[in-house]
Motif scaffolding. Structure first.
Motif, PDB file in Angstrom:
ATOM      1  N   UNK A   7       0.841  -1.202   0.000  1.00  0.00           N
ATOM      2  CA  UNK A   7       0.000   0.000   0.000  1.00  0.00           C
ATOM      3  C   UNK A   7       0.875   1.251   0.000  1.00  0.00           C
ATOM      4  N   UNK A   8       1.897   1.266   0.876  1.00  0.00           N
ATOM      5  CA  UNK A   8       2.806   2.406   0.902  1.00  0.00           C
ATOM      6  C   UNK A   8       3.559   2.571  -0.406  1.00  0.00           C
ATOM      7  N   UNK A   9       3.932   1.447  -1.026  1.00  0.00           N
ATOM      8  CA  UNK A   9       4.649   1.520  -2.302  1.00  0.00           C
ATOM      9  C   UNK A   9       3.765   2.106  -3.395  1.00  0.00           C
ATOM     10  N   UNK A  10       2.491   1.730  -3.409  1.00  0.00           N
ATOM     11  CA  UNK A  10       1.585   2.282  -4.418  1.00  0.00           C
ATOM     12  C   UNK A  10       1.406   3.790  -4.233  1.00  0.00           C
ATOM     13  N   UNK A  11       1.343   4.253  -2.966  1.00  0.00           N
ATOM     14  CA  UNK A  11       1.252   5.686  -2.733  1.00  0.00           C
ATOM     15  C   UNK A  11       2.542   6.393  -3.139  1.00  0.00           C
ATOM     16  N   UNK A  12       3.652   5.762  -2.883  1.00  0.00           N
ATOM     17  CA  UNK A  12       4.954   6.349  -3.241  1.00  0.00           C
ATOM     18  C   UNK A  12       5.080   6.468  -4.752  1.00  0.00           C
ATOM     19  N   UNK A  13       4.674   5.423  -5.466  1.00  0.00           N
ATOM     20  CA  UNK A  13       4.799   5.451  -6.936  1.00  0.00           C
ATOM     21  C   UNK A  13       3.844   6.475  -7.526  1.00  0.00           C
ATOM     22  N   UNK A  14       2.670   6.666  -6.895  1.00  0.00           N
ATOM     23  CA  UNK A  14       1.706   7.629  -7.427  1.00  0.00           C
ATOM     24  C   UNK A  14       2.229   9.063  -7.385  1.00  0.00           C
ATOM     25  N   UNK A  15       3.250   9.331  -6.557  1.00  0.00           N
ATOM     26  CA  UNK A  15       3.838  10.671  -6.485  1.00  0.00           C
ATOM     27  C   UNK A  15       4.855  10.915  -7.584  1.00  0.00           C
ATOM     28  N   UNK A  16       5.380   9.845  -8.162  1.00  0.00           N
ATOM     29  CA  UNK A  16       6.440   9.993  -9.163  1.00  0.00           C
ATOM     30  C   UNK A  16       5.894  10.552 -10.472  1.00  0.00           C
TER      31      UNK A  16
END
Length: 203
Positions: free
Chosen positions: A194-203
């Motif tokens: 879940x945290x990784x998906x949020x992190x990637x959405x910022x890129x």
């Protein structure tokens, strides 16, 4: 067949220290323990390897994202330098300093993006659960090592000690703990994704 393996006890000595009943009990208990402990050890070893590798992965992401929770001092320095240049130019041109817009830098009230808080919070929670899994796995391995340690004495004493140890494993719910450890690690993996998906959405 225990009747062929062990000679019958003399009449009236069926409960002596090295009676056949205790030897048969120890044989059956050893077979039961071998099957039980083999399953526990395979599960624990797999969890320890995965938890160690997974913790390293989470840590690498945390190193990359934890800086977002701190002020960007390079950007703050650039903003203040621009303001200083504007003030110097205003002083050289005899321009009123009040006409220079004040920078928005406020080191006392630095705001952090909510998405960064969520990403780092999820990563930290995931790392914590992975470390808890590793810690409990090591504890269980120590319990199993103590459970299988060789006990001295005659057959009756060894049977009593084995039963005492087995009752301790049941009392402390070691099978339940071993069964819960994969669930904790799965939860850790879910939080990380879940945290990784949020992190990637910022890129």
């Amino acid at each position: 067949d225990y009747e062929e393996k062990y000679a019958p006890d003399p009449l009236g000595e069926e409960m002596r220290d090295n009676a056949r009943v205790f030897k048969v009990y120890l044989d059956e208990a050893n077979n039961f323990d071998d099957d039980m402990l083999r399953g526990f050890r395979e599960t624990i070893d797999s969890l320890l390897i995965f938890a160690a590798l997974f913790s390293g992965v989470i840590t690498s992401f945390l190193i990359a994202t934890i800086t977002s929770l701190q002020p960007d001092y390079s950007q703050i320095t650039a903003i203040l330098l621009v303001e200083q240049v504007q003030l110097l130019r205003a002083a050289g041109n005899s321009t009123t300093i009040s006409t220079i817009s004040k920078s928005s830098v406020d080191l006392q009230n630095v705001s952090v993006d909510m998405n960064d808080l969520w990403v780092n919070g999820l990563f930290l929670a995931s790392l914590s659960l992975a470390l808890v899994t590793a810690f409990l796995s090591v504890l269980v391995k120590q319990w199993l090592q103590a459970y299988t340690s060789i006990s001295a004495g005659n057959a009756q004493q060894r049977a009593i000690i084995r039963q005492f140890r087995y009752a301790g494993i049941i009392k402390w719910k070691v099978p339940e703990i071993v069964g819960v450890l994969p669930l904790i690690l799965h939860t850790s993996l879910a939080l990380f994704l879940i945290g990784l998906s949020l992190y990637i959405s910022e890129l």
